[in-house]
Scaffold this active site. Structure first.
Site, short mmCIF file in Angstrom:
data_model
loop_
_atom_site.label_atom_id
_atom_site.label_comp_id
_atom_site.label_asym_id
_atom_site.label_seq_id
_atom_site.Cartn_x
_atom_site.Cartn_y
_atom_site.Cartn_z
N GLY A 83 0.83 -1.21 0.00
CA GLY A 83 0.00 0.00 0.00
C GLY A 83 0.86 1.25 0.00
O GLY A 83 2.07 1.16 -0.19
N ASN A 84 0.25 2.39 0.21
CA ASN A 84 1.04 3.63 0.30
C ASN A 84 0.49 4.54 1.39
O ASN A 84 -0.53 4.23 2.01
CB ASN A 84 1.13 4.32 -1.07
CG ASN A 84 -0.22 4.80 -1.56
OD1 ASN A 84 -0.88 5.60 -0.91
ND2 ASN A 84 -0.66 4.27 -2.69
N ARG A 85 1.17 5.67 1.59
CA ARG A 85 0.90 6.50 2.77
C ARG A 85 -0.22 7.52 2.58
O ARG A 85 -0.43 8.36 3.44
CB ARG A 85 2.18 7.24 3.16
CG ARG A 85 3.25 6.34 3.74
CD ARG A 85 4.56 7.11 3.90
NE ARG A 85 4.36 8.38 4.57
CZ ARG A 85 5.16 9.43 4.43
NH1 ARG A 85 6.21 9.37 3.64
NH2 ARG A 85 4.90 10.55 5.07
#
Ligand code: CTP
Length: 398
Positions: A204-206
Site C-alpha cells: 500500500g502507500n501512505r
C-alpha cells in the site's frame, strides 16, 4: 447570506464552535447562538456574545416582556447547526424532549438542521447513540460524522469534532450559496490503492485521503453532485446528501468504478495515490517463510494508468491529475500532463514537510497545456481544494 443559529451543547469541543461562528460570520452570514447549561461550563456566554454583539440564548425565561424568545429564535433561523452535539442532546432531539432553551428552540425550528456530534469514542459507539442518530437521520436531520483522532481523554478514537473550516464548507454546500458547480457532476478519487500478495498481505502507500476529501468538500460547497471513489483512507468522509461514496481497494477496482462514473461526469479529479505495480502472482494461501531463507524476491507487474486511460477517452469531460514528486517537480509534472492527456495537473513536492502525505497544508503548482505554470502559495488543503474547484468551474464555463 443566511440566518444561521448554532446550538452549542456540553462537550469539550464547545470552544471550537467559536471558530465556526467566526468563520460563518466572515462568509457574510448572520449568526445567532444558543447554549445549554453544560456548554457554558466549557465556554463563557460572553465569548460568543461579545463577538456576536447580541446576547446568547441560554434560558427559556430570560425575557419576561412578552417575547417568546425561543420561538422567535426558531422562526428567524434559516439553517440550524447543533455543534458540538453531545450524546445527551442527540438523545433528546431524537425523542422530541424540550426541557431547556436549546432543546425547546430546536423542537420549534423548521429549517434544515445539521448535527455535528463530538463525544468520547465509547459513547459514540454505544448502540443507544447510534440508534438515536438513525432516528435523527430518518427524521431528515443532516449528520456530519465525527472524525478519528486523539480525544481529550488521551487516547485515539472516533468522536472528534471536525475542523470548523470543514463544517463551514458543509454548511455552504447545504445553503448552495456558491452555486459555481450547480448542476455539475464531479468525480473525485481519494486515498491510496493497495495490491494483495496473499490473503493476509498487501502493498500500500501512505496517502491519507485528506486532499481528495477536501476536493470533494469544496465541490459540494459549490453545489456539485459529487462521487467520491475512495481507496484506503485514514480520514473520515463527512456525509452529505449530494455525495455518493464508492469504496475500492485495488487499482483495478478503482479503474472499473472511475470508468463507470466517467461517461456522464463533467470533471474527473484524480487525487488518489495509485499503486503503479502489483504482484505478478496472487498467492491463494498465506506465503510461508522457510528456515534458512533470508531473502525473498517479489515479482511485480504494472497496473493500469487510470488517468491516462480517461485522458485518452475523454470527450467534454475535464480531466485533472495530481503529480506527487520528490525531485524535478516541473519537468516531471509537464511530462505527466502531456503523456496522460490531462487538462490540468496539480503538482506537489511530497518531499517537503509542509506538502503531501498526511499534512494539512499543501504548496502546489498548477500546469495546463500551453500555459505558464502557476505556483500557488502554501495553503491549507481545504483552501487549495477551494481554489482548484473554482478553476475547474471556470474551465467548465461557469
Ligand atoms: N495515476 C493513475 N493511475 C496510475 C498511477 C497514477 O491514474 N496507475 C494518476 C494519479 O491519481 C495522479 C497522476 O496519475 O493523478 C500522477 O500520479 P503519480 O503517482 O504522481 O505519478 P505516476 O503516474 O504514478 O508516475 P511516477 O510514479 O513515475 O511518478
Amino acid at each position: 447570506m443566511a440566518h444561521i443559529t448554532i446550538f452549542v451543547s456540553g462537550s469539550i469541543a464547545a470552544y471550537k464552535a467559536v471558530y465556526l461562528m467566526r468563520s460563518l460570520q466572515k462568509n457574510g452570514h448572520h449568526v445567532k447562538v444558543a447554549m445549554t447549561k453544560a456548554a457554558t461550563k466549557f465556554v463563557g456566554t460572553e465569548t460568543f456574545s461579545s463577538l456576536l454583539h447580541e446576547p446568547v440564548l441560554t434560558d427559556l425565561f430570560d425575557h419576561n416582556d412578552g417575547h417568546i424568545a425561543h420561538i422567535e429564535f426558531a422562526d428567524w433561523t434559516q439553517l440550524a447547526i447543533v455543534a458540538p452535539a453531545s450524546a445527551d442532546i442527540i438523545a433528546k432531539m431524537a425523542n422530541g424532549i424540550a426541557d431547556d432553551a436549546v432543546t425547546s428552540t430546536l423542537l420549534a425550528v423548521h429549517a434544515p438542521t445539521i448535527v455535528v456530534p463530538a463525544m468520547n469514542s465509547h459513547m459514540w459507539e454505544k448502540s443507544a447513540t447510534q440508534r438515536n442518530l438513525r432516528l435523527l437521520k430518518s427524521d431528515g436531520y443532516l449528520i456530519m460524522d465525527p472524525v478519528d483522532g486523539q480525544l481529550a481523554e488521551g487516547y485515539a478514537g472516533k468522536g472528534r469534532f471536525p475542523e470548523p473550516e470543514l463544517i463551514k464548507e458543509f454548511v455552504e454546500g447545504q445553503l448552495g450559496n456558491h452555486g459555481l458547480l450547480a448542476g455539475k457532476k464531479i468525480v473525485v478519487t481519494a486515498g491510496g490503492t493497495l495490491e494483495y500478495l496473499d490473503p493476509v498481505r498487501f502493498i500500500g502507500n501512505r496517502s491519507s485521503g485528506k486532499m481528495g476529501v477536501a476536493v470533494a468538500q469544496a465541490a459540494l460547497s459549490m453545489g456539485a453532485q459529487v462521487t467520491l471513489i475512495a481507496g484506503t483512507m485514514s480520514v473520515a468522509v463527512p456525509s452529505n446528501p449530494h455525495l455518493q461514496i464508492i469504496s475500492v481497494k485495488t487499482t483495478e477496482e478503482m479503474l472499473t468504478k472511475v470508468n463507470e462514473q466517467f461517461t456522464d461526469c463533467d470533471a474527473l479529479i484524480m487525487a488518489a495515490a495509485i499503486a503503479d505495480f502489483k504482484p505478478l502472482h496472487l498467492a491463494d494461501q498465506k506465503i510461508k517463510k522457510h528456515p534458512g531463507e533470508n531473502e525473498w524476491t517479489l515479482k511485480l507487474e504494472t497496473t493500469p494508468d487510470i488517468l491516462a486511460t480517461m485522458g485518452a477517452k475523454k470527450q467534454s469531460q475535464l480531466v485533472v491529475g495530481f503529480a506527487a514528486e520528490t525531485q524535478d517537480l516541473l519537468n516531471n509534472a509537464e511530462h505527466k500532463l502531456a503523456s496522460k492527456h490531462a487538462d490540468m495537473i496539480v503538482a506537489n513536492d511530497v518531499a517537503k514537510a509542509c506538502s503531501g502525505f498526511g499534512t494539512d497544508t499543501n504548496q502546489v503548482t498548477i500546469l495546463q497545456p500551453g500555459e505558464k505554470p502557476q505556483a500557488w502559495p502554501l495553503m491549507s488543503k481545504a483552501k487549495v481544494a477551494q481554489r482548484l474547484m473554482k478553476l475547474v468551474a471556470q474551465k467548465l464555463g461557469k
